[in-house]
Design an enzyme around this catalytic site. Structure first.
Site, PDB file in Angstrom:
ATOM      1  CG  ASP A 189      20.946  61.654 -54.378  1.00  0.00           C
ATOM      2  OD1 ASP A 189      20.304  62.382 -55.176  1.00  0.00           O
ATOM      3  OD2 ASP A 189      20.595  61.434 -53.209  1.00  0.00           O
ATOM      4  CG  HIS A 212      15.695  60.867 -52.485  1.00  0.00           C
ATOM      5  ND1 HIS A 212      15.688  62.240 -52.616  1.00  0.00           N
ATOM      6  CD2 HIS A 212      16.971  60.489 -52.786  1.00  0.00           C
ATOM      7  CE1 HIS A 212      16.883  62.656 -52.971  1.00  0.00           C
ATOM      8  NE2 HIS A 212      17.696  61.608 -53.099  1.00  0.00           N
ATOM      9  CB  CYS A 244      14.833  64.533 -55.055  1.00  0.00           C
ATOM     10  SG  CYS A 244      13.185  63.932 -54.665  1.00  0.00           S
TER      11      CYS A 244
END
Lengths: 664, 305, 320
Positions: free
Chosen positions: A466, A450, A406
């Site tokens: 995202d 994250h 991520c």
């Protein structure tokens, strides 16, 4: 009373207590302490068996020097919590060896109590709390042993009595725990260094967050008062990274601004409370945009929550979040500059691509959408084991390896957006969490760490996006473990255990229940501090101030002691003596008229004599004596009312006689 | 029941003049199933008291005159070879009676004394391997002469403990003695006494006496008395548990004679001199059993409430 | 200090009157923290400080738990004395300068009382347990100095059980009185004989072994060693030789006949009384205003010693 010798019982319980006190400390004590402990324990046993003598003075001095040096070397100094606790434990161990008199034993016991208290600073879970009752019990038993008259008593009665004392103390303790005013820290103290090391850090290279993601350790829990929002909406913000030096992302200037930028609440708010594990860092976790009614932390210039002190113990706070709020619709120049900051050179391919995107798309929104499309359609792979890239990490990731985690996606997207002239930044925190339906709360672990992106649009303010969702939507919808099914080997033990339980239904239920208990513990016990206390008491009694609270505590304690005294003394067992008291009053009344009972005179004999001396009152006197006799000797049920009535009659008549004789 | 007993008392008092208190105590002793020790000079009416008691209560009476040559067999009985049947036949001794007067018990040797006392204690007699029960009720009145006379064997403390009461009749009052002198011989009067009770009736009364209530407070008083004898310096030794039981039994009978079904401290005080006098000894008085001052002390100092 | 202790004694006399037997009740028990109890509070204060500064709920909880134990200990310590019955026991008379050993009986009416300490001074206390519904006896030591009644000060009974954080105590007056005889002082008695002649003073005083008195008929229980076998062989039946104890001439021990300081005279008389008793001699004791005897035996000796002990003292109490 021999003040010098220590009873065997006390010695036994002190040795037991020593083991129990030191066990929870073992995790953060240097290893040489264990060696010292074993050596001293053996020595003490040998002293008890008269196989060895007490250590001489020079040896004690030497031991103290060695311990001091050891602590200095192990903890880089003699100050600090860890060093202090190590010194305390060492003193506890050494004192036990040289303990000779009862006063020494008392010192050891008190040191033990203090050592138990310090163990809570390192570990304050439910199990640790319950376990600590054992050393307290053993220390109390040792105290009891010190008071006993026998030197060689059996150890069990002492511990049974100690247990009884503890049980009887529990109600009072609860009153004090709930009502004792909780004030803020009086001064700051050194914190434990050995906890709160896992978690998000001030700055991060791409590899860091991947490492973090392999741990199943708990980060925090949040319980919602209303319905749980969908998992995909749970973006827990911790920090933003605005500064990129070509390799690492770090916090930028707006995250140090102590004032929240302008924002307008919109839509429906979410109310929830968070119980945070100690992180050793000053920031808190919340959904956007948080308001803290308790004022535990400050909303900073980049919308993250920051406290003045690091979170060193479990912390509970209530939050109201406005997920649909418009944040900072007008961007100040400085923030815009920070949101566009890039290294002077490097990653030329990305910069070129960004320029191309900017040229081909009319609006920033279109650029963002194009980027997301790219991530979705190009063959990107979500993995915890990204291959190494060269000097230009963004270029290498975007165009060569196309494999990453991520932080890679978020970092790369932010880079491209900035290069395309759109202010943007990396947000790190946690995403999702495990729903515990029984308790209506979410447990968020380190593997939920994250990173995502937010960019600024004129009129709409900061918008969250995202990129990971485009690559691996299952990461957002289900969780990390589901996103990388073939990389399970990477996870650490706690995470693996978690995974294994998930597959066995009842075990998972059990685990969730245990989690629930722990959460309750953290929420209601560990998190019970100043504001929480006031809120609870206000809920119960309406608004109160500390003075009323103090009076209430004192009152409750007095009532508690009174109840306990009743239970201990059982005054209702002494009903019989009411008759005796009645007879004593009868005697007093007669004594005023010069008729006194001889010490050996029986109740009837005295009554008859009195009746003879006071013939006018004979009937009342004899009636009382008959009543007394009937109750006390003839087995009639004790009836203090009837006795009182007979007594009052005697007294009345006697008073009358006295009045008359005065009148004469 | 009570009226019968009152009548008995009246009748005995008609024979034994001026001794109401002692007679009442003697009857108390009988009701409490205890044995009585009469200590007095000869001629004070010990035998008359025993006789009258036996007759009024309708009890079979036997008298054993203790002498130095009395053998245990003379008391308990012996087996004699019977020519006709060709077997030994047991001839019961005088002890097999309901009321036994053991006259001048301190004249006999300790061996004979203990034969009697064991029978008293156990309520049965073992002779030549066979155990024979004594009649029930079984009541022994032993008399002894207090004067130090040659050739007597004073009862040891352990044996004295087996008598519920020790009484001393003492000289009669002047009026009573005059009445005695003016009246006919008492032996004649004795012969004319009709029994008022029989042994089954006595049994019932004794059972009733055992049911007289003793409250907690009263038991505490008895305990205080007993403790005082065990802790106070002037007592050479304390009362035994048998002594405290005896005190309570006697107090029960006394309360019953007084028409009550519960005991009050005054009952205990009334029987105290007779029950504990012979069980106590003053430390300052190593000879003899001068319990009198001690009993007075107990009555005066121990709080009855 | 002495005025304070006088005040205290007067106050105590009213609150806990003198009695042979005392039951400790709320009126007579006092309770205060010990030094250890104060130290315990300081430790609790430190734990509380740690709890406040580290905002640690468990440390708070432990502090409150131990604080509650502290409060509960008040009740337990107090209860450990409450209901205890103390009773003074018999004390034997002693001679001046000796140690008396009065003992006190501690008796429980219901629960057990553990580690109850008893003594005249705080420094020298005797510790013992009283079992439930049982009793124990503690022997104390008391130094005597002068003859007469020795009345010790109030007796301290205390208990720190169970935790030693509190001391509950009471001062009781168990009416202990020890009769102290004068210290016997060796010395020669001026020979004053009671009565006129020697032989008149000698009297037969009962069966003994001194002097042959004649033959009497054998009775059961007479020793066989004293049987007169010769008489038996002559057909005169069983006869025993009868012996009588013969007492020497009466001795007169007179206060006035001695010289010197009155206490010394009493001490000398004490010695003479003991010596005469040892020799089983009849004697008469003459004190100013009082004559005892003639007599012999343990009882007479005790009466005489008592008179010597209490000579000149106000008639305070009847002979115990």
């Amino acid at each position: 009373m021999s003040l010098l010798t220590i009873p065997r019982e006390t010695l036994v319980w002190l040795m037991v207590a020593q083991v129990l006190v030191i066990l929870p400390h073992l995790a953060h004590l240097p290893l040489w302490i264990v060696a010292l402990w074993l050596g001293c324990g053996l020595w003490r046993v040998r002293i008890y068996r008269m196989q060895a003598s007490y250590p001489p003075g020079w040896l004690k001095g030497l031991a103290m020097l060695v311990v001091g040096a050891g602590v200095y070397l192990s903890h880089d100094g003699l100050v600090g919590l860890d060093a202090g606790v190590t010194l305390l434990i060492a003193a506890f161990i050494l004192k036990l060896v040289e303990m000779r008199s009862r006063r020494d034993a008392v010192v050891v016991i008190f040191l033990g109590f203090f050592a138990v208290a310090t163990s809570y600073l390192f570990e304050d879970g439910l199990l640790a709390g319950l376990f600590s009752l054992l050393p307290i019990l053993a220390l109390l038993a040792a105290m009891i042993g010190l008071q006993q008259s026998r030197l060689f008593g059996r150890p069990w009665p002492a511990v049974r009595l100690a247990g009884g004392l503890l049980l009887q103390a529990v109600p009072l303790m609860l009153v004090l725990f709930v009502f004792f005013p909780r004030v803020g820290p009086l001064w700051s103290l050194p914190q434990a260094q050995t906890r709160g090391t896992t978690g998000l850090a001030e700055e991060m290279a791409p590899g860091d967050i991947a490492e973090l993601s392999q741990s199943g350790e708990l980060a925090f829990r949040a319980s919602f008062s209303g319905e749980l929002p969908p998992r995909a909406a749970l973006y827990w913000r911790a920090l933003t990274f605005e500064q990129f030096d070509g390799r690492r992302w770090a916090r930028g200037p707006s995250s140090h601004v102590m004032r929240a930028p302008a924002w307008t609440p919109q839509g429906a708010p979410l109310d929830y409370s968070v119980v945070m594990q100690p992180s050793g860092q000053p920031w808190l976790f919340a959904l956007d945009v948080p308001e803290l009614p308790g004022g535990e932390a400050q909303l900073m210039g980049d919308f993250h929550l920051q406290r003045s002190r690091p979170v060193e113990a479990a912390l509970m706070y209530r939050v109201r979040s406005w997920p649909a709020a418009v944040r900072q619709p007008r961007l100040p120049q400085s923030v815009a500059r920070a949101g566009l900051q890039l290294p002077a050179q490097g990653n030329p391919r990305s910069r070129a691509w960004a320029a191309e995107l900017k040229a081909t798309h009319p609006t920033p929104q279109a650029v963002v959408e194009a980027l997301l499309r790219h991530f979705n359609q190009a063959p990107y792979v979500y993995t915890l084991k990204p291959p190494p890239v060269g000097e230009d990490i963004v270029d290498g990731f975007l165009f060569d390896t196309r494999r990453g985690f991520c932080i890679h996606y978020a970092g790369a997207m932010t880079f491209v957006l900035r290069a395309a002239g759109i202010p943007s930044r990396v947000v790190v925190g946690y995403q999702g969490g495990e729903l515990n339906e029984a308790g209506n709360y979410v447990s968020v672990r380190q593997l939920d760490a994250h990173a995502w992106v937010e960019y600024w649009l004129a009129g709409r303010g900061w918008v969250r996006v995202d990129p990971t969702f485009q690559v691996a939507p299952e990461r957002i919808e289900q969780g990390l473990v589901e996103a990388v099914p073939e990389e399970r080997a990477l996870f650490d033990d706690s995470a693996i255990a978690l995974l294994r339980y998930r597959d066995i239904g009842w075990l998972n239920d059990l685990r969730l229940k245990w989690e629930g208990i722990n959460y309750g513990w953290q929420r209601w016990v560990l998190g019970y501090q100043g504001d929480e206390q006031l809120a609870l008491i206000q809920r119960w009694f309406g608004s109160v101030d500390y003075r009323a609270l103090g009076a209430g505590v004192v009152g409750a304690l007095a009532i508690g002691m009174a109840v306990l005294a009743l239970v201990l003394f059982k005054p209702w067992r002494n009903v019989r003596d009411r008759q005796r008291e009645g007879y004593a009053r009868f005697e007093q009344a007669l004594a005023r008229h010069g008729v006194r009972r001889q010490p050996g005179e029986g109740p009837r004999a005295f009554g008859e004599r009195a009746a003879q001396r006071l013939p006018e009152r004979a009937e009342a006197i004899l009636a009382f004596v008959r009543q007394y006799e009937a109750q006390r000797y003839a087995g009639q049920t004790a009836d203090s009312v009837a006795l009182d009535r007979a007594l009052r009659r005697v007294c009345r008549q006697l008073r009358w006689r006295a009045a008359r004789s005065r009148g004469e | 029941m009570l009226s019968e007993l009152e009548a008995c008392l009246t009748r005995i008092n008609a024979v034994l003049l001026g001794k109401e208190a002692q007679v009442r105590l003697a009857v108390t002793c009988l009701l409490a199933r205890g044995h009585l020790l009469l200590e007095d000079l000869p001629g004070m009416g010990k035998t008359t008291l025993s006789h009258t008691l036996a007759r009024v209560m309708g009890l079979a009476f036997q008298r054993i005159q203790f002498t130095s040559d009395l053998l245990p067999g003379d008391i308990l009985g012996t087996s004699v070879f019977d020519r006709d049947s060709g077997r030994f036949v047991f001839h019961p001794g005088p002890i097999f009676a309901e009321l036994v007067l053991a006259d001048e018990i301190n004249r006999a040797t300790p061996k004979s004394q203990s034969a009697l006392l064991e029978a008293m204690e156990e309520g049965q007699v073992t002779i030549e391997g066979a155990t024979r029960p004594l009649p029930d009720p079984f009541f022994v009145i032993a008399t002894q002469n207090p004067a130090n006379q040659g050739g007597t064997f004073a009862l040891p403390e352990s044996q004295l403990d087996r008598f519920l009461m020790r009484l001393s009749l003492g000289y009669p009052a002047r009026e009573a003695e005059k009445a005695l002198l003016m009246g006919g011989t008492r032996r004649d009067a004795l012969a004319h006494i009709e029994p008022l009770l029989d042994h089954t009736r006595l049994h019932e009364i004794q059972a009733e006496v055992a049911r007289v209530r003793v409250s907690d407070a009263l038991a505490d008083y008895v305990l205080r008395l007993v403790e005082a004898t065990r802790t106070q310096p002037q007592f050479a030794w304390g009362l035994s548990p048998r002594g405290s039981l005896a005190l309570l039994a006697a107090a029960r009978a006394w309360a019953f004679l007084d028409g009550r079904d519960y005991v009050i401290p005054e009952d205990v005080q009334a029987v105290l001199p007779a029950v504990v006098g012979h069980r106590l000894r003053e430390r300052a008085d190593p000879t003899g059993l001068g319990g009198g001052t001690l009993v007075q002390w107990l009555l005066r100092e121990v709080p009855p409430l | 200090m002495s005025r304070f202790s006088r005040h205290r004694d007067r106050w105590l006399d009213k609150r806990i009157p003198r009695a042979k037997s005392v039951v400790l009740s709320q009126r007579s028990i006092f309770i205060l923290p010990t030094r250890m109890g104060v130290a315990f509070l300081i430790v609790l204060g430190l734990i509380l400080l740690a709890a406040i500064n580290y905002q640690n709920s468990l440390a708070y909880a432990m502090c409150f738990l131990l604080g509650s134990v502290y409060a509960v200990a008040i009740l337990h310590t107090w209860r450990n004395l409450a209901g205890l019955r103390l009773q003074s026991g018999r004390t034997h008379p002693i001679f001046a300068g000796e140690q008396a050993h009065p003992w006190v009986r501690l008796e429980s009416r219901s629960r057990a009382h553990q580690a109850v300490a008893l003594g005249w001074q705080r420094a020298a206390m005797t510790l013992d347990d009283v079992p439930a519904r049982g009793a124990c006896e503690i022997e104390l030591a008391l130094q005597s100095e002068r003859r007469g009644w020795l009345r010790p000060e109030r007796l301290r009974v205390e208990s720190r059980f169970p935790l030693g954080l509190f001391v509950a105590w009471s001062w009781v007056d168990l009416d202990i009185a020890v009769l102290v005889y004068p210290r016997p002082l060796e010395g020669e008695a001026p020979t004053v004989q009671g009565g006129e002649g020697d032989e008149e003073g000698a009297r037969v005083v009962g069966v003994g072994a001194d002097d042959y008195r004649g033959l009497v008929a054998w009775q059961r229980g007479d020793s066989l060693q004293r049987l007169h076998w010769k008489a038996y062989s002559r057909g005169r039946g069983l006869l025993v030789k009868d012996f009588a104890a013969l007492a020497g001439s009466d001795l007169l021990l007179s206060f006035d006949a001695l010289g010197g300081d009155p206490e010394a005279r009493l001490s000398l008389l004490c010695h003479l009384v003991l010596a005469a008793s040892d020799a089983q001699q009849r004697f008469t004791l003459q004190l100013p205003g009082r004559t005892l005897g003639p007599g012999e035996g343990a009882e007479h000796q005790e009466r005489c010693l008592q008179a010597l002990a209490l000579h000149g003292a106000p008639a305070e109490r009847a002979a115990a």
